[in-house]
Design a protein around this motif. Structure first.
Motif, PDB file in Angstrom:
ATOM      1  N   LYS A   1       0.820  -1.197   0.000  1.00 13.13           N
ATOM      2  CA  LYS A   1       0.000   0.000   0.000  1.00 13.13           C
ATOM      3  C   LYS A   1       0.861   1.257   0.000  1.00 13.13           C
ATOM      4  O   LYS A   1       0.495   2.258  -0.612  1.00 13.13           O
ATOM      5  N   LEU A   2       1.994   1.193   0.675  1.00 13.04           N
ATOM      6  CA  LEU A   2       2.887   2.357   0.700  1.00 13.04           C
ATOM      7  C   LEU A   2       3.465   2.638  -0.678  1.00 13.04           C
ATOM      8  O   LEU A   2       3.587   3.804  -1.071  1.00 13.04           O
ATOM      9  N   LYS A   3       3.787   1.579  -1.410  1.00 13.60           N
ATOM     10  CA  LYS A   3       4.313   1.770  -2.766  1.00 13.60           C
ATOM     11  C   LYS A   3       3.258   2.401  -3.661  1.00 13.60           C
ATOM     12  O   LYS A   3       3.562   3.272  -4.473  1.00 13.60           O
ATOM     13  N   HIS A   4       2.020   1.986  -3.488  1.00 19.18           N
ATOM     14  CA  HIS A   4       0.937   2.559  -4.280  1.00 19.18           C
ATOM     15  C   HIS A   4       0.752   4.031  -3.935  1.00 19.18           C
ATOM     16  O   HIS A   4       0.593   4.872  -4.824  1.00 19.18           O
ATOM     17  N   GLU A   5       0.797   4.346  -2.663  1.00 17.19           N
ATOM     18  CA  GLU A   5       0.637   5.743  -2.238  1.00 17.19           C
ATOM     19  C   GLU A   5       1.787   6.608  -2.771  1.00 17.19           C
ATOM     20  O   GLU A   5       1.551   7.714  -3.272  1.00 17.19           O
ATOM     21  N   LEU A   6       2.999   6.110  -2.692  1.00 19.95           N
ATOM     22  CA  LEU A   6       4.145   6.854  -3.225  1.00 19.95           C
ATOM     23  C   LEU A   6       4.009   7.029  -4.740  1.00 19.95           C
ATOM     24  O   LEU A   6       4.270   8.109  -5.280  1.00 19.95           O
ATOM     25  N   ALA A   7       3.573   5.976  -5.417  1.00 20.93           N
ATOM     26  CA  ALA A   7       3.385   6.049  -6.868  1.00 20.93           C
ATOM     27  C   ALA A   7       2.337   7.104  -7.223  1.00 20.93           C
ATOM     28  O   ALA A   7       2.513   7.869  -8.184  1.00 20.93           O
ATOM     29  N   LYS A   8       1.242   7.173  -6.456  1.00 21.55           N
ATOM     30  CA  LYS A   8       0.221   8.186  -6.724  1.00 21.55           C
ATOM     31  C   LYS A   8       0.783   9.593  -6.548  1.00 21.55           C
ATOM     32  O   LYS A   8       0.442  10.503  -7.306  1.00 21.55           O
ATOM     33  N   ARG A   9       1.664   9.758  -5.593  1.00 22.76           N
ATOM     34  CA  ARG A   9       2.302  11.071  -5.407  1.00 22.76           C
ATOM     35  C   ARG A   9       3.202  11.406  -6.588  1.00 22.76           C
ATOM     36  O   ARG A   9       3.215  12.540  -7.058  1.00 22.76           O
ATOM     37  N   TYR A  10       3.942  10.412  -7.059  1.00 21.71           N
ATOM     38  CA  TYR A  10       4.757  10.618  -8.266  1.00 21.71           C
ATOM     39  C   TYR A  10       3.874  11.005  -9.445  1.00 21.71           C
ATOM     40  O   TYR A  10       4.208  11.887 -10.225  1.00 21.71           O
TER      41      TYR A  10
END
Length: 126
Positions: A1-10
């Motif tokens: 989930k953290l990777k997804h959240e970081l990706a959305k920020r990118y």
């Protein structure tokens, strides 16, 4: 989930090349897989990788629950329709736009695009 959240920020700041590998890794989490695949499709579309983008949407669509995630399903069908249109896949585009208006009749320009395709108009209208 953290990777997804970081990706959305990118994605929000336009760093698509940074988002794609994170989304690919996050797609293995079944709890968020459909959201991740839709975001991955958006990234591939932004990177002008239309076939890869369409593949992500078509993988996600059958698994999205229309009662719980109607907005996500509508968006995935609409974007898949746009990509199908761009790639000259008229029948696929019509099917996706038909699904969009079945869920939300007034969604963006889906009805107009569907009508144009059904009348024999081709290509992307924009």
């Amino acid at each position: 989930k953290l990777k997804h959240e970081l990706a959305k920020r990118y994605m929000r700041v336009g760093k698509i090349d940074g988002a794609i590998p994170l989304l690919q890794q996050a797609s293995s989490d079944n709890r968020i897989q459909n959201n991740v695949l839709v975001d991955l499709g958006k990234c591939f579309a932004a990177a002008k990788q239309s076939e890869l983008a369409l593949r992500q949407f078509t993988k996600a669509i059958p698994n999205i629950n229309p009662q719980d995630k109607a907005e996500l399903l509508t968006e995935a069908h609409y974007l898949a329709g746009r990509l199908s249109e761009e790639l000259g896949k008229r029948e696929e585009a019509e099917n996706h736009y038909g699904e969009v208006i079945a869920i939300n009749y007034a969604y963006k320009d889906a009805r107009k695009r569907l009508e144009r395709l059904q009348k024999g108009g081709g290509g992307d209208g924009e």
